[in-house]
Design a protein around this motif. Structure first.
Motif, short mmCIF file in Angstrom:
data_model
loop_
_atom_site.label_atom_id
_atom_site.label_comp_id
_atom_site.label_asym_id
_atom_site.label_seq_id
_atom_site.Cartn_x
_atom_site.Cartn_y
_atom_site.Cartn_z
N ILE B 153 78.36 43.96 39.28
CA ILE B 153 79.58 44.79 39.41
C ILE B 153 80.73 43.89 39.86
O ILE B 153 81.83 43.93 39.30
CB ILE B 153 79.37 45.94 40.43
N LEU B 154 80.46 43.04 40.85
CA LEU B 154 81.50 42.14 41.36
C LEU B 154 81.98 41.17 40.28
O LEU B 154 83.16 40.84 40.21
CB LEU B 154 81.00 41.36 42.59
N LYS B 155 81.05 40.73 39.45
CA LYS B 155 81.42 39.81 38.37
C LYS B 155 82.44 40.46 37.41
O LYS B 155 83.44 39.85 37.03
CB LYS B 155 80.16 39.40 37.59
N ILE B 156 82.16 41.72 37.06
CA ILE B 156 83.09 42.43 36.16
C ILE B 156 84.42 42.71 36.87
O ILE B 156 85.51 42.56 36.30
CB ILE B 156 82.45 43.75 35.65
N GLU B 157 84.34 43.10 38.15
CA GLU B 157 85.58 43.36 38.89
C GLU B 157 86.43 42.10 38.99
O GLU B 157 87.66 42.15 38.86
CB GLU B 157 85.24 43.91 40.29
N THR B 158 85.79 40.97 39.19
CA THR B 158 86.53 39.69 39.25
C THR B 158 87.21 39.41 37.90
O THR B 158 88.37 38.99 37.85
CB THR B 158 85.57 38.53 39.61
N MET B 159 86.47 39.67 36.84
CA MET B 159 87.05 39.45 35.51
C MET B 159 88.28 40.35 35.29
O MET B 159 89.28 39.92 34.72
CB MET B 159 85.98 39.73 34.44
N TYR B 160 88.20 41.60 35.75
CA TYR B 160 89.35 42.50 35.63
C TYR B 160 90.55 41.97 36.44
O TYR B 160 91.69 42.00 35.96
CB TYR B 160 88.98 43.92 36.09
#
Lengths: 278, 278
Positions: B153-160
């Motif tokens: 989840i954090l990986k996707i949030e960072t990408m956003y």
């Protein structure tokens, strides 16, 4: 030409400012609020100002009433003895049939009333919301009645052009009210109903994008003015809501029955009509 | 990190451009349209491009599917044998519960799917509508499910965040769909129903002001995409329409019965809620 403007709010004030700029030589401002008159005189928005209308009306060739719908006929009845022979009156209200009916009943024979509707709303209330270029490029609707003299209609139309309006359209009062019920009143009815939905919450804006912000903009509404506008156009407004509800029902049916083709057809029809307009 | 973006439309293309600008080292663009791939390579929007996904998927640590709702689960099912161990997938669809259900059924155990919804629509379709700053200041919703790993989840949030989004909010898929039904889908349903009204005519724009133009903007709608979005969120959408209709009925009743006080109260309530939001 002596012009008296009764009610120096955002609309009346903008007429005064734009016509002053155009070189009109005598603009008389009438408003019950003394501060408004002081401000308008100080800012040179008007040539003369007064809080009681009698003296101003006596001198006026044209009287513009920028009042609430419910105030038009009572004003005419109360002050008609001060109207000059041949005076031309005009209003700016957003509904026409009911106002025309009430006002014609009390209008003296020596006065001609040209009913009109400048199509530019104001988010800011009062004279502080007025500006000299408010009406640049705006549209206005003129709703002549059989008793109107052509020369007086032209006089008002010229004044609108002088104030900056670009397109003036003459329509019957009935067509005006029917179309305004659709393009304006229905939009406001939908907007306030969306905002009042039981789904509204403090979290709403976490989810909202541009469309929600735009559609709800007009829910920030003047309740006194709009109650009058809605109730003075009751039949046309209810008809407009009914026509809208029939379409929403078609949409719902397509969703309820999982009819993707019907749904696509409905959306395609809307897209084509929207692109046809803008 | 190797990022594969499947579908280089306005949204997929904007992710590629903004993450390229941010310095991402390997962005693989996958699109069935060869011209789109050629354009994206020429404009340096992606590092590599292909019209068949197999090779790109094999190398990907993160796979972003910017496809229509109905294409997500079939894509996963068709290409899951090419997913790397520990791959993180993500989508950009505007409805969640139904997509999550369908997709989870076909997702292999060695992949984690973080469902997300970037809250910025696009008026322009295709890669030509993409831009590197499209997501600057935008909001996004992340809808975690129990199987998701926090690190993913954090990986996707960072990408956003790297793509420019300013506010990321985690919500349950159910709350997401319920609120999106209200703030977005209902707006579109109202807009298309207004435009399809039997009152619409070639004369309409003579009468229309800003509110009509704004409220009907979203009636210029992508019928294929929105049919899917509506039908994939059927229950919440119908509930949202029902809540809205209850308010419109209250409004109508007040007008029908000439109840000016009730009407004013209704308008005042809307004004206060609107001002509370914006």
């Amino acid at each position: 030409m002596n012009l008296a403007i009764v009610g120096l709010g955002a609309i009346g004030g903008s007429f005064a400012m734009s016509l002053m700029k155009k070189g009109y030589e005598r603009i008389i401002g009438i408003d019950i609020d003394e501060q408004t008159i002081d401000y308008a005189l100080k800012e040179q928005i008007i040539h003369e100002g007064m809080t009681s209308p009698e003296e101003g009306l006596k001198d006026a060739d044209v009287i513009m009433l920028t009042l609430y719908p419910s105030q038009i006929a009572p004003f005419v009845e109360q002050y008609r003895s001060y109207f000059r022979q041949g005076v031309v009156l005009t209003d700016v209200t957003g509904v026409k049939t009911s106002i025309i009916k009430e006002t014609t009943r009390v209008l003296p024979d020596h006065a001609d009333f040209i009913f009109a509707h400048p199509m530019r709303g104001s988010e800011k209330k009062g004279i502080a919301g007025a500006s000299a270029d408010k009406f640049e490029g705006a549209n206005a609707l003129i709703t002549p009645v059989p008793l109107n003299k052509e020369e007086n209609i032209l006089k008002i139309e010229t004044m609108y052009k002088d104030a900056g309006f670009s397109t003036l359209t003459r329509v019957t009062p009935e067509k005006h009210d029917e179309q305004i019920a659709y393009v304006s009143q229905l939009m406001h009815a939908l907007s306030v109903s969306v905002v009042n939905s039981s789904q509204a919450s403090d979290d709403t804006l976490l989810f909202a994008g541009n469309s929600f912000q735009e559609l709800t903009r007009i829910a920030d509404i003047n309740d006194s003015l709009w109650s009058e506008l809605f109730l003075n156009n009751k039949e046309a407004l209810l008809q407009s809501i009914t026509s809208f509800e029939a379409e929403l029902e078609t949409f719902k049916q397509a969703v309820e029955t999982d009819d993707e083709e019907a749904l696509k057809d409905f959306l395609t029809r809307a897209r084509e009509q929207r692109r046809n307009w803008y």
